[in-house]
Motif scaffolding. Structure first.
Motif, mmCIF file in Angstrom:
data_model
loop_
_atom_site.group_PDB
_atom_site.id
_atom_site.type_symbol
_atom_site.label_atom_id
_atom_site.label_comp_id
_atom_site.label_asym_id
_atom_site.label_seq_id
_atom_site.Cartn_x
_atom_site.Cartn_y
_atom_site.Cartn_z
ATOM 1 N N GLN A 66 0.845 -1.193 0.000
ATOM 2 C CA GLN A 66 0.000 0.000 0.000
ATOM 3 C C GLN A 66 0.880 1.243 0.000
ATOM 4 O O GLN A 66 1.780 1.385 0.829
ATOM 5 C CB GLN A 66 -0.922 0.018 1.214
ATOM 6 N N GLY A 67 0.625 2.136 -0.945
ATOM 7 C CA GLY A 67 1.402 3.359 -1.029
ATOM 8 C C GLY A 67 1.535 3.824 -2.464
ATOM 9 O O GLY A 67 1.051 3.192 -3.398
ATOM 10 N N ALA A 68 2.210 4.950 -2.644
ATOM 11 C CA ALA A 68 2.461 5.493 -3.975
ATOM 12 C C ALA A 68 3.568 4.691 -4.648
ATOM 13 O O ALA A 68 4.539 4.292 -3.989
ATOM 14 C CB ALA A 68 2.839 6.960 -3.883
ATOM 15 N N PRO A 69 3.472 4.435 -5.952
ATOM 16 C CA PRO A 69 4.443 3.564 -6.628
ATOM 17 C C PRO A 69 5.892 4.020 -6.520
ATOM 18 O O PRO A 69 6.782 3.196 -6.292
ATOM 19 C CB PRO A 69 3.970 3.577 -8.088
ATOM 20 N N ARG A 70 6.134 5.317 -6.688
ATOM 21 C CA ARG A 70 7.532 5.771 -6.714
ATOM 22 C C ARG A 70 8.254 5.509 -5.399
ATOM 23 O O ARG A 70 9.324 4.866 -5.402
ATOM 24 C CB ARG A 70 7.604 7.247 -7.109
ATOM 25 N N PRO A 71 7.741 5.941 -4.230
ATOM 26 C CA PRO A 71 8.452 5.645 -2.990
ATOM 27 C C PRO A 71 8.520 4.158 -2.668
ATOM 28 O O PRO A 71 9.497 3.695 -2.071
ATOM 29 C CB PRO A 71 7.664 6.414 -1.922
ATOM 30 N N VAL A 72 7.497 3.391 -3.088
ATOM 31 C CA VAL A 72 7.524 1.953 -2.852
ATOM 32 C C VAL A 72 8.683 1.312 -3.615
ATOM 33 O O VAL A 72 9.443 0.494 -3.067
ATOM 34 C CB VAL A 72 6.179 1.313 -3.258
ATOM 35 N N LEU A 73 8.858 1.677 -4.885
ATOM 36 C CA LEU A 73 9.946 1.105 -5.675
ATOM 37 C C LEU A 73 11.309 1.614 -5.220
ATOM 38 O O LEU A 73 12.289 0.861 -5.226
ATOM 39 C CB LEU A 73 9.736 1.420 -7.154
ATOM 40 N N LEU A 74 11.381 2.866 -4.825
ATOM 41 C CA LEU A 74 12.659 3.394 -4.331
ATOM 42 C C LEU A 74 13.079 2.677 -3.059
ATOM 43 O O LEU A 74 14.267 2.389 -2.849
ATOM 44 C CB LEU A 74 12.557 4.900 -4.097
ATOM 45 N N ALA A 75 12.121 2.356 -2.195
ATOM 46 C CA ALA A 75 12.436 1.604 -0.982
ATOM 47 C C ALA A 75 12.922 0.204 -1.341
ATOM 48 O O ALA A 75 13.890 -0.311 -0.760
ATOM 49 C CB ALA A 75 11.213 1.533 -0.072
ATOM 50 N N ALA A 76 12.278 -0.429 -2.330
ATOM 51 C CA ALA A 76 12.685 -1.772 -2.746
ATOM 52 C C ALA A 76 14.075 -1.777 -3.367
ATOM 53 O O ALA A 76 14.803 -2.773 -3.288
ATOM 54 C CB ALA A 76 11.666 -2.333 -3.738
ATOM 55 N N SER A 77 14.472 -0.673 -3.974
ATOM 56 C CA SER A 77 15.780 -0.604 -4.635
ATOM 57 C C SER A 77 16.946 -0.617 -3.650
ATOM 58 O O SER A 77 18.086 -0.875 -4.048
ATOM 59 C CB SER A 77 15.874 0.658 -5.508
ATOM 60 N N GLN A 78 16.683 -0.349 -2.385
ATOM 61 C CA GLN A 78 17.750 -0.257 -1.401
ATOM 62 C C GLN A 78 18.532 -1.561 -1.265
ATOM 63 O O GLN A 78 19.732 -1.552 -0.994
ATOM 64 C CB GLN A 78 17.171 0.146 -0.038
ATOM 65 N N ASP A 79 17.856 -2.694 -1.416
ATOM 66 C CA ASP A 79 18.510 -3.992 -1.239
ATOM 67 C C ASP A 79 18.623 -4.775 -2.535
ATOM 68 O O ASP A 79 18.840 -5.993 -2.515
ATOM 69 C CB ASP A 79 17.723 -4.828 -0.220
ATOM 70 N N ALA A 80 18.482 -4.094 -3.670
ATOM 71 C CA ALA A 80 18.431 -4.794 -4.952
ATOM 72 C C ALA A 80 19.732 -4.650 -5.740
ATOM 73 O O ALA A 80 20.479 -3.691 -5.571
ATOM 74 C CB ALA A 80 17.265 -4.273 -5.785
ATOM 75 N N ASP A 81 19.963 -5.626 -6.619
ATOM 76 C CA ASP A 81 21.044 -5.525 -7.598
ATOM 77 C C ASP A 81 20.575 -4.769 -8.835
ATOM 78 O O ASP A 81 21.361 -4.130 -9.523
ATOM 79 C CB ASP A 81 21.492 -6.917 -8.042
ATOM 80 N N LEU A 82 19.278 -4.897 -9.133
ATOM 81 C CA LEU A 82 18.725 -4.289 -10.340
ATOM 82 C C LEU A 82 17.233 -4.074 -10.149
ATOM 83 O O LEU A 82 16.538 -4.950 -9.618
ATOM 84 C CB LEU A 82 18.965 -5.209 -11.547
ATOM 85 N N LEU A 83 16.752 -2.916 -10.569
ATOM 86 C CA LEU A 83 15.324 -2.604 -10.567
ATOM 87 C C LEU A 83 14.861 -2.530 -12.015
ATOM 88 O O LEU A 83 15.442 -1.797 -12.823
ATOM 89 C CB LEU A 83 15.077 -1.267 -9.856
#
Length: 290
Positions: A236-253
């Motif tokens: 639940q939330g706005a797409p941009r901050p949700v994806l930016l949060a997910a990018s913190q632990d990712a190799d690739l978005l």
């Protein structure tokens, strides 16, 4: 014939990291590497006449840039076939043309000027909007987790319930090549107490926004290879901050983008532009079929 992985280089630290990243990616995919430097030196100095002993200074610098990049790629991955080229034209147009015969185009976020956000808007963003193949923009830095030996994950931003998504295929392939899990993320928001209208008549109550997000995630990764561990997160939330949060632990978005009707450009909305500017890891923009 395997299409090459194309890298735009200009001698900056950002593009040297792009060479390292792309060399690793080419080794994983077992494709050649093509290093390209696009410069408008001919506009300022003119093409060197045949037989002239001394080349224009800008041409010499351009050749030195691609040669240094090639040496770096060879040190990084000696087994990857590597070619170079100097193109006397505007960088964005040259890289867009290169994308027509490429597995992907890899770009640093900024060049020798150091103005990351400015150049992202003028070159990297322009290429991402117009390319015919996936464009990977190296957000973050060479010191981020994406460059460590620790296993990470690939994040897929799911925008819509598409059963045949180019972005999903690309993300699943990346996860399989890297031997890491895929995290498929779909953001959802409920506006007040309203429920979305169903697309077809239903016997029961209309699905909630969250339920639709869950179904979109299932559809997007339904063809995941058995070797890839898949996590599905409806957040639940706005797409941009949700994806930016997910990018913190990712190799690739990985995000997908469709072409504007009647136009050659991809439709990069606020979400895609936001992650291109602010992601903590590299971002792949994958063109979807119309």
């Amino acid at each position: 014939m395997d299409l090459p992985l194309v890298v735009g280089v200009d001698g900056s630290e950002a593009t040297l990291w792009a060479v390292d990243w792309a060399a690793d990616e080419a080794a994983r995919r077992k494709v050649p590497l093509r290093l390209v430097h696009a410069s408008l030196w001919e506009r300022f100095e003119g093409a060197a006449p045949d037989g002239l002993a001394e080349k224009p200074a800008e041409q010499v610098m351009a050749e030195n840039i691609v040669e240094a990049a090639a040496r770096r790629a060879h040190r990084r991955r000696p087994g990857v076939p590597t070619t170079t080229d100097v193109l006397p034209e505007e960088p964005a147009s040259a890289l867009v043309r290169e994308s027509r015969n490429a597995t992907a185009v890899v770009l640093g976020t900024h060049g020798r000027g150091g103005l990351a956000e400015l150049l992202l808007g003028s070159v990297s963003l322009s290429v991402a909007e117009r390319a015919s193949c996936p464009v990977i923009v190296l957000r973050g830095s060479a010191d981020d987790r994406a460059q460590d030996d620790e296993p990470g994950l690939v994040v897929l931003g799911v925008k819509e319930a598409a059963a045949d998504s180019a972005a999903a295929r690309f993300a699943l392939q990346e996860a399989e090549l890297r031997g890491v899990p895929l995290e498929a993320v779909r953001a959802w928001r409920a506006h007040g107490h309203a429920r979305p209208a169903p697309s077809a008549p239903q016997d029961g109550p209309a699905p909630t926004h969250e339920q639709q997000a869950v179904e979109a995630l299932k559809t997007a990764v339904h063809d995941a290879p058995k070797a890839v561990e898949v996590y599905r997160h409806a957040v639940q939330g706005a797409p941009r901050p949700v994806l930016l949060a997910a990018s913190q632990d990712a190799d690739l978005l990985v995000v997908g983008a469709r072409r504007e009707r009647g136009h050659a450009r991809l439709r990069l909305g606020r979400v895609a532009r936001g992650v291109l500017h602010h992601s903590a890891c590299p971002v792949a923009v994958v063109p979807e079929r119309p």
